[in-house]
Scaffold this motif. Structure first.
Motif, PDB file in Angstrom:
ATOM      1  N   MET A 274       1.606   4.101  -2.939  1.00 40.44           N
ATOM      2  CA  MET A 274       1.254   5.508  -2.755  1.00 40.44           C
ATOM      3  C   MET A 274       2.469   6.406  -2.943  1.00 40.44           C
ATOM      4  O   MET A 274       2.375   7.493  -3.499  1.00 40.44           O
ATOM      5  CB  MET A 274       0.676   5.721  -1.355  1.00 40.44           C
ATOM      6  N   LEU A 275       3.631   5.918  -2.453  1.00 45.71           N
ATOM      7  CA  LEU A 275       4.849   6.731  -2.514  1.00 45.71           C
ATOM      8  C   LEU A 275       5.483   6.730  -3.899  1.00 45.71           C
ATOM      9  O   LEU A 275       6.390   7.521  -4.152  1.00 45.71           O
ATOM     10  CB  LEU A 275       5.878   6.216  -1.507  1.00 45.71           C
TER      11      LEU A 275
ATOM     12  N   PRO B  26      -9.200   5.272  -2.455  1.00 43.03           N
ATOM     13  CA  PRO B  26      -9.122   6.733  -2.340  1.00 43.03           C
ATOM     14  C   PRO B  26      -7.707   7.301  -2.439  1.00 43.03           C
ATOM     15  O   PRO B  26      -7.537   8.421  -2.921  1.00 43.03           O
ATOM     16  CB  PRO B  26      -9.717   7.031  -0.959  1.00 43.03           C
ATOM     17  N   THR B  27      -6.680   6.543  -1.997  1.00 44.37           N
ATOM     18  CA  THR B  27      -5.340   7.136  -2.016  1.00 44.37           C
ATOM     19  C   THR B  27      -4.708   7.088  -3.399  1.00 44.37           C
ATOM     20  O   THR B  27      -3.811   7.873  -3.691  1.00 44.37           O
ATOM     21  CB  THR B  27      -4.392   6.420  -1.037  1.00 44.37           C
TER      22      THR B  27
ATOM     23  N   THR C 160      -6.357   7.609  -6.217  1.00 46.32           N
ATOM     24  CA  THR C 160      -7.065   8.483  -7.138  1.00 46.32           C
ATOM     25  C   THR C 160      -6.378   9.847  -7.153  1.00 46.32           C
ATOM     26  O   THR C 160      -6.065  10.380  -6.111  1.00 46.32           O
ATOM     27  CB  THR C 160      -8.522   8.660  -6.682  1.00 46.32           C
ATOM     28  N   GLU C 161      -6.162  10.369  -8.337  1.00 45.20           N
ATOM     29  CA  GLU C 161      -5.466  11.664  -8.407  1.00 45.20           C
ATOM     30  C   GLU C 161      -6.430  12.821  -8.229  1.00 45.20           C
ATOM     31  O   GLU C 161      -7.557  12.742  -8.622  1.00 45.20           O
ATOM     32  CB  GLU C 161      -4.740  11.789  -9.753  1.00 45.20           C
TER      33      GLU C 161
ATOM     34  N   SER D 133       5.903   9.966  -5.273  1.00 47.91           N
ATOM     35  CA  SER D 133       6.477  11.008  -4.424  1.00 47.91           C
ATOM     36  C   SER D 133       7.952  11.219  -4.730  1.00 47.91           C
ATOM     37  O   SER D 133       8.643  10.317  -5.199  1.00 47.91           O
ATOM     38  CB  SER D 133       6.282  10.640  -2.961  1.00 47.91           C
ATOM     39  N   ARG D 134       8.424  12.424  -4.465  1.00 45.23           N
ATOM     40  CA  ARG D 134       9.799  12.792  -4.736  1.00 45.23           C
ATOM     41  C   ARG D 134      10.772  11.995  -3.862  1.00 45.23           C
ATOM     42  O   ARG D 134      11.686  11.368  -4.338  1.00 45.23           O
ATOM     43  CB  ARG D 134       9.961  14.283  -4.434  1.00 45.23           C
ATOM     44  N   SER D 135      10.540  12.048  -2.538  1.00 46.10           N
ATOM     45  CA  SER D 135      11.510  11.488  -1.602  1.00 46.10           C
ATOM     46  C   SER D 135      11.098  10.100  -1.129  1.00 46.10           C
ATOM     47  O   SER D 135      11.138   9.805   0.043  1.00 46.10           O
ATOM     48  CB  SER D 135      11.666  12.435  -0.426  1.00 46.10           C
TER      49      SER D 135
ATOM     50  N   SER E 145      -5.914  -1.851   4.149  1.00 46.15           N
ATOM     51  CA  SER E 145      -5.239  -1.520   2.898  1.00 46.15           C
ATOM     52  C   SER E 145      -6.206  -1.585   1.719  1.00 46.15           C
ATOM     53  O   SER E 145      -6.186  -0.714   0.843  1.00 46.15           O
ATOM     54  CB  SER E 145      -4.070  -2.471   2.650  1.00 46.15           C
TER      55      SER E 145
ATOM     56  N   LEU F  87       0.831  -1.206   0.000  1.00 47.88           N
ATOM     57  CA  LEU F  87       0.000   0.000   0.000  1.00 47.88           C
ATOM     58  C   LEU F  87       0.865   1.255   0.000  1.00 47.88           C
ATOM     59  O   LEU F  87       0.694   2.150  -0.833  1.00 47.88           O
ATOM     60  CB  LEU F  87      -0.920  -0.005   1.225  1.00 47.88           C
ATOM     61  N   PHE F  88       1.842   1.310   0.924  1.00 46.04           N
ATOM     62  CA  PHE F  88       2.612   2.544   1.052  1.00 46.04           C
ATOM     63  C   PHE F  88       3.601   2.723  -0.100  1.00 46.04           C
ATOM     64  O   PHE F  88       3.833   3.845  -0.542  1.00 46.04           O
ATOM     65  CB  PHE F  88       3.306   2.615   2.408  1.00 46.04           C
TER      66      PHE F  88
ATOM     67  N   TRP G  84      -9.269  -1.080   1.790  1.00 47.67           N
ATOM     68  CA  TRP G  84     -10.183   0.015   2.004  1.00 47.67           C
ATOM     69  C   TRP G  84      -9.544   1.320   1.555  1.00 47.67           C
ATOM     70  O   TRP G  84     -10.179   2.181   0.976  1.00 47.67           O
ATOM     71  CB  TRP G  84     -10.434   0.006   3.497  1.00 47.67           C
ATOM     72  N   LEU G  85      -8.240   1.467   1.820  1.00 43.83           N
ATOM     73  CA  LEU G  85      -7.556   2.739   1.576  1.00 43.83           C
ATOM     74  C   LEU G  85      -6.975   2.842   0.170  1.00 43.83           C
ATOM     75  O   LEU G  85      -6.645   3.933  -0.272  1.00 43.83           O
ATOM     76  CB  LEU G  85      -6.423   2.922   2.586  1.00 43.83           C
TER      77      LEU G  85
END
Lengths: 218, 226
Positions: free
Chosen positions: B155-156, B222-223, B225-226, B159-161, B216, B151-152, B218-219
């Motif tokens: 999502m990451l 929504p996470t 989606t842009e 992300s930049r970092s 996870s 999941l993380f 569940w999340l």
């Protein structure tokens, strides 16, 4: 609300000024003596931290599923306050433990899991700050996980054998200690509500300012 | 496409890409071995380490190698913009998550198939005395770890970092898994194995897995989606 806020701030200051007198006059605990007085700040701070973690994760879930930016502002404020009150807990706890158990830190379930929860919200704030665009949703997911850890934290003390007093201590408190304890608890909750309101307001102003800047550029 | 078919397709894609390059398995397995080696220098005295150290080292190696594998698996998706393509596909989003999770978990289990015998060998640890229970602990622990990690890492991915943030998010949240894994393994490695305790920790791991996978799933929608 705006008129009530300064009044409540004054009330909160008065409550915190009066609390030491109540604590001094409360009876000494039979085995720990004077050291036990830290209880009146340690436990309310811990309960406030748990409350704040719940507020943060529920607000984060509302933000994720309801797409309400207002909920995100509450979530970020509550996450900051979780870290702040957690710091109070993690400073007063070892001070008390040093005198009561003879060690600063004990790797017991309750202590460990409180620390873990505090670290989760620490990583929430870190992500928020350095995560770049889109980090608001990401950190909201972290807060939801942080909230899910809270019940594990709370029950872990009853599941594993530990030195930390169980959660049944507070309801069975002696009547003469109950008064000062609930007074302190109320003071902490009031402080929390005021800080949360102020911080959320600041976040709302910041969002408005950002929108105005964007409007200017267009 | 149905849910299960999407899961199978996503998982198969990941495993095909992996078998062609062997990059993730090779790097994370070597990294796990090096972790064991580095920690061994810290724990071994007079040529022997106690069984608690073996359990701890095993789980640390799994956690560290897992982070590396997760980061690499999603780096691959980002490089070719395939993550976006997958998200655009008209399939249920949770199915994508389960497919990625199954792929990551398979890779992690391959790495563990190498690391567990190695720890048993180097630390004279009786990891195979109660093989079924041990396998259960490893499987349940890896599932919980991979569930949060997938999941993380997903999502990451944008992300930049991400390289520095993934461990910072992953370790605090998966600490219950690490604690239960280490305690359960240590109970098995004692001179006379404590089976009821190991079983209790296994049950704990399974309940963590249930909570983490539910959250996870569940999340993920929504996470992502842009």
């Amino acid at each position: 609300m705006k008129r009530l806020f300064p009044l409540l701030v004054v009330l909160c200051i008065a409550m915190f000024a009066y609390a030491p007198f109540l604590i001094v006059n409360a009876p000494y605990e039979s085995t720990m003596g004077l050291v036990q007085k830290i209880f009146y700040f340690h436990v309310p701070a811990a309960l406030t931290m748990f409350l704040s973690a719940f507020v943060a994760s529920i607000a984060a879930a509302v933000f994720l599923f309801g797409r309400k930016p207002g909920a995100d502002r509450i979530a970020v404020s509550a996450a900051e306050l979780t870290v702040l009150f957690g710091l109070v807990v993690l400073i007063t706890g070892p001070l008390w433990a040093r005198k009561a158990w003879g060690v600063w830190w004990q790797w017991d379930a309750r202590l460990t899991s409180t620390l873990v929860m505090w670290l989760v919200f620490q990583s929430y704030l870190l992500l928020r700050r350095y995560g770049g665009p889109g980090s608001d949703k990401l950190s909201a997911a972290v807060a939801v996980f942080g909230g899910a850890l809270v019940p594990f934290v709370y029950w872990s003390v009853n599941m594993w054998r530990t030195v930390h007093p169980t959660t049944s201590v507070v309801p069975t408190l002696d009547a003469s200690m109950r008064g000062p304890f609930y007074f302190c608890l109320l003071a902490f909750f009031l402080l929390y509500a005021l800080l949360l309101a102020a911080r959320t307001m600041l976040e709302a102003h910041r969002a408005r300012l950002e929108a105005l800047y964007l409007g200017l550029e267009d | 496409m149905s849910f299960l078919r999407t899961v199978a397709v996503v998982m198969r894609k990941d495993l095909v890409v992996e078998t062609r390059s062997m990059e993730v398995v090779y790097t994370s397995a070597l990294f796990a071995v090096l972790c064991v080696l580095v920690f061994a220098f810290g724990f071994v005295q007079d040529g022997r380490a106690d069984s608690a150290a073996a359990a701890a080292i095993l789980w640390i190696a799994i956690a560290f190698a897992g982070t590396l594998a997760l980061a690499r698996v999603f780096d691959r998706e980002r490089q070719n913009e395939t993550l976006r393509a997958m998200l655009l596909a008209p399939v249920p989003r949770p199915a994508l998550y389960v497919g990625k999770l199954a792929g990551v978990l398979t890779l992690l289990l391959v790495v563990e198939a190498l690391v567990v015998p190695l720890v048993a060998l180097w630390f004279q640890a009786a990891l195979f005395r109660h093989a079924a229970l041990m396998a259960g602990l490893i499987l349940a622990g890896s599932t919980g770890y991979a569930a949060v990690g997938t999941l993380f890492a997903a999502m990451l991915a944008r992300s930049r970092s991400r390289a520095s943030l993934l461990p910072l998010l992953l370790y605090p949240i998966t600490i219950p898994v690490i604690i239960a894994g280490v305690r359960g393994t240590a109970a098995l490695l004692q001179p006379d194995a404590d089976l009821p305790v190991a079983r209790a920790w296994l049950m704990m791991l399974v309940s963590f897995d249930a909570v983490f996978i539910t959250l996870s799933l569940w999340l993920f929608e929504p996470t992502m989606t842009e």
